[in-house]
Design a protein around this motif. Sequence first.
Motif, mmCIF file in Angstrom:
data_model
loop_
_atom_site.group_PDB
_atom_site.id
_atom_site.type_symbol
_atom_site.label_atom_id
_atom_site.label_comp_id
_atom_site.label_asym_id
_atom_site.label_seq_id
_atom_site.Cartn_x
_atom_site.Cartn_y
_atom_site.Cartn_z
ATOM 1 N N GLY A 1 5.830 -1.216 4.022
ATOM 2 C CA GLY A 1 6.320 -0.376 2.936
ATOM 3 C C GLY A 1 5.349 -0.309 1.783
ATOM 4 N N THR A 2 4.481 -1.293 1.673
ATOM 5 C CA THR A 2 3.476 -1.345 0.604
ATOM 6 C C THR A 2 2.083 -1.546 1.160
ATOM 7 N N GLN A 3 1.958 -2.535 2.037
ATOM 8 C CA GLN A 3 0.659 -2.903 2.573
ATOM 9 C C GLN A 3 0.630 -2.771 4.087
ATOM 10 N N LEU A 4 -0.552 -2.478 4.597
ATOM 11 C CA LEU A 4 -0.780 -2.542 6.025
ATOM 12 C C LEU A 4 -1.428 -3.890 6.308
ATOM 13 N N ASN A 5 -0.782 -4.674 7.169
ATOM 14 C CA ASN A 5 -1.279 -5.997 7.544
ATOM 15 C C ASN A 5 -1.963 -5.906 8.902
ATOM 16 N N TYR A 6 -3.226 -6.276 8.927
ATOM 17 C CA TYR A 6 -3.997 -6.314 10.167
ATOM 18 C C TYR A 6 -4.260 -7.772 10.479
ATOM 19 N N ILE A 7 -3.700 -8.249 11.594
ATOM 20 C CA ILE A 7 -3.812 -9.653 11.966
ATOM 21 C C ILE A 7 -4.624 -9.740 13.253
ATOM 22 N N GLY A 8 -5.761 -10.376 13.186
ATOM 23 C CA GLY A 8 -6.614 -10.505 14.366
ATOM 24 C C GLY A 8 -7.652 -11.581 14.171
ATOM 25 N N GLY A 9 -8.003 -12.265 15.250
ATOM 26 C CA GLY A 9 -9.028 -13.303 15.166
ATOM 27 C C GLY A 9 -8.640 -14.452 14.249
ATOM 28 N N GLY A 10 -7.329 -14.708 14.127
ATOM 29 C CA GLY A 10 -6.884 -15.801 13.283
ATOM 30 C C GLY A 10 -6.982 -15.512 11.802
ATOM 31 N N ALA A 11 -7.144 -14.233 11.430
ATOM 32 C CA ALA A 11 -7.282 -13.861 10.022
ATOM 33 C C ALA A 11 -6.358 -12.690 9.703
ATOM 34 N N LEU A 12 -5.997 -12.590 8.443
ATOM 35 C CA LEU A 12 -5.134 -11.518 7.956
ATOM 36 C C LEU A 12 -5.898 -10.669 6.959
ATOM 37 N N THR A 13 -5.938 -9.365 7.193
ATOM 38 C CA THR A 13 -6.515 -8.421 6.242
ATOM 39 C C THR A 13 -5.401 -7.492 5.775
ATOM 40 N N GLN A 14 -5.269 -7.319 4.470
ATOM 41 C CA GLN A 14 -4.236 -6.466 3.905
ATOM 42 C C GLN A 14 -4.878 -5.289 3.186
ATOM 43 N N VAL A 15 -4.345 -4.103 3.453
ATOM 44 C CA VAL A 15 -4.851 -2.868 2.864
ATOM 45 C C VAL A 15 -3.659 -2.077 2.354
ATOM 46 N N SER A 16 -3.790 -1.457 1.204
ATOM 47 C CA SER A 16 -2.730 -0.575 0.728
ATOM 48 C C SER A 16 -2.494 0.518 1.757
ATOM 49 N N ILE A 17 -1.239 0.762 2.108
ATOM 50 C CA ILE A 17 -0.942 1.783 3.111
ATOM 51 C C ILE A 17 -1.468 3.145 2.675
ATOM 52 N N ASP A 18 -1.512 3.386 1.363
ATOM 53 C CA ASP A 18 -1.994 4.675 0.853
ATOM 54 C C ASP A 18 -3.480 4.867 1.083
ATOM 55 N N ALA A 19 -4.199 3.772 1.358
ATOM 56 C CA ALA A 19 -5.646 3.858 1.568
ATOM 57 C C ALA A 19 -6.006 4.085 3.023
ATOM 58 N N THR A 20 -5.010 4.187 3.903
ATOM 59 C CA THR A 20 -5.278 4.348 5.327
ATOM 60 C C THR A 20 -5.020 5.782 5.763
ATOM 61 N N PRO A 21 -5.723 6.255 6.794
ATOM 62 C CA PRO A 21 -5.506 7.634 7.255
ATOM 63 C C PRO A 21 -4.073 7.918 7.674
ATOM 64 N N LEU A 22 -3.376 6.902 8.212
ATOM 65 C CA LEU A 22 -2.024 7.134 8.719
ATOM 66 C C LEU A 22 -0.986 7.206 7.615
ATOM 67 N N SER A 23 -1.389 7.044 6.357
ATOM 68 C CA SER A 23 -0.427 7.156 5.259
ATOM 69 C C SER A 23 0.258 8.521 5.263
ATOM 70 N N VAL A 24 -0.422 9.535 5.795
ATOM 71 C CA VAL A 24 0.164 10.877 5.819
ATOM 72 C C VAL A 24 1.425 10.921 6.676
ATOM 73 N N LEU A 25 1.524 10.051 7.669
ATOM 74 C CA LEU A 25 2.682 10.070 8.561
ATOM 75 C C LEU A 25 3.872 9.298 8.006
ATOM 76 N N VAL A 26 3.623 8.424 7.026
ATOM 77 C CA VAL A 26 4.713 7.589 6.505
ATOM 78 C C VAL A 26 4.957 7.817 5.017
ATOM 79 N N ALA A 27 4.363 8.869 4.467
ATOM 80 C CA ALA A 27 4.570 9.164 3.047
ATOM 81 C C ALA A 27 6.031 9.526 2.786
ATOM 82 N N GLU A 28 6.474 9.271 1.570
ATOM 83 C CA GLU A 28 7.851 9.621 1.212
ATOM 84 C C GLU A 28 8.041 11.129 1.265
ATOM 85 N N ARG A 29 7.030 11.869 0.833
ATOM 86 C CA ARG A 29 7.047 13.330 0.883
ATOM 87 C C ARG A 29 5.711 13.759 1.456
#
Length: 212
Positions: free
Chosen positions: A95-123
């Motif tokens: 709902g706020t962040q995209l969590n990418y979990i791989g290789g024993g590490a967690l990377t967090q990115v604002s969902i609005d900064a990802t290309p797929l934000s267009v599919l999950v936007a409120e409008r």
Amino acid sequence: PVTPVSRRFALGAALLGAGAAGVAAALPALAQTPGDRADIARVEAYLNAITTLRAKFVQTEEDGRQLEGVLHLQRPGRLRFQFVPKGPYEIIADGTQLNYIGGGALTQVSIDATPLSVLVAERIRFDDRLQIVRVERESGFIALTMVQKRSPDGERLEIAFADRPLQLRRWAITYRSGRVVSVGLFDIETGIDIDPKVFVYDNPHLRPRQTY
């Protein structure tokens, strides 16, 4: 084994592949025809009508490696790629962040900064932060290619829909490096109940390595 895809599904893949070359060069904004504007408006209305979605997916990497599983999506801001069998990484948007979990590490990115934000936007409106650079139609499919207005030479998102009736079928992201990752959907369900826990990432032992 990867579930076979239909001929129409393959045509959608071909449409997307046509736009993947030359990502390093920014494409000019599309001079939209009345038909383009009508199709874009139909796609926006279709996506805005989706509150929840569940579908099986096949993700294809540039080297041909394929992963499959179930996609869960709930607007605004939530999605999860549930790989079956368990994949080398996890992707969960809470709902706020995209969590990418791989290789024993967690990377967090604002969902609005990802290309797929267009599919999950409120409008969903493509002209808010995106610039459509191509509209293609072929064999019962419509494909839209778009880039972010603030970074037109950056990541490129291409989305293909089966037409009449419209149905989201496939997307491809082309990264700055030229790497292309595509995701095809089938057995799509919309308007279904999804357990909120699906979108919760909870691992107190794994702290963010990077946050954007």
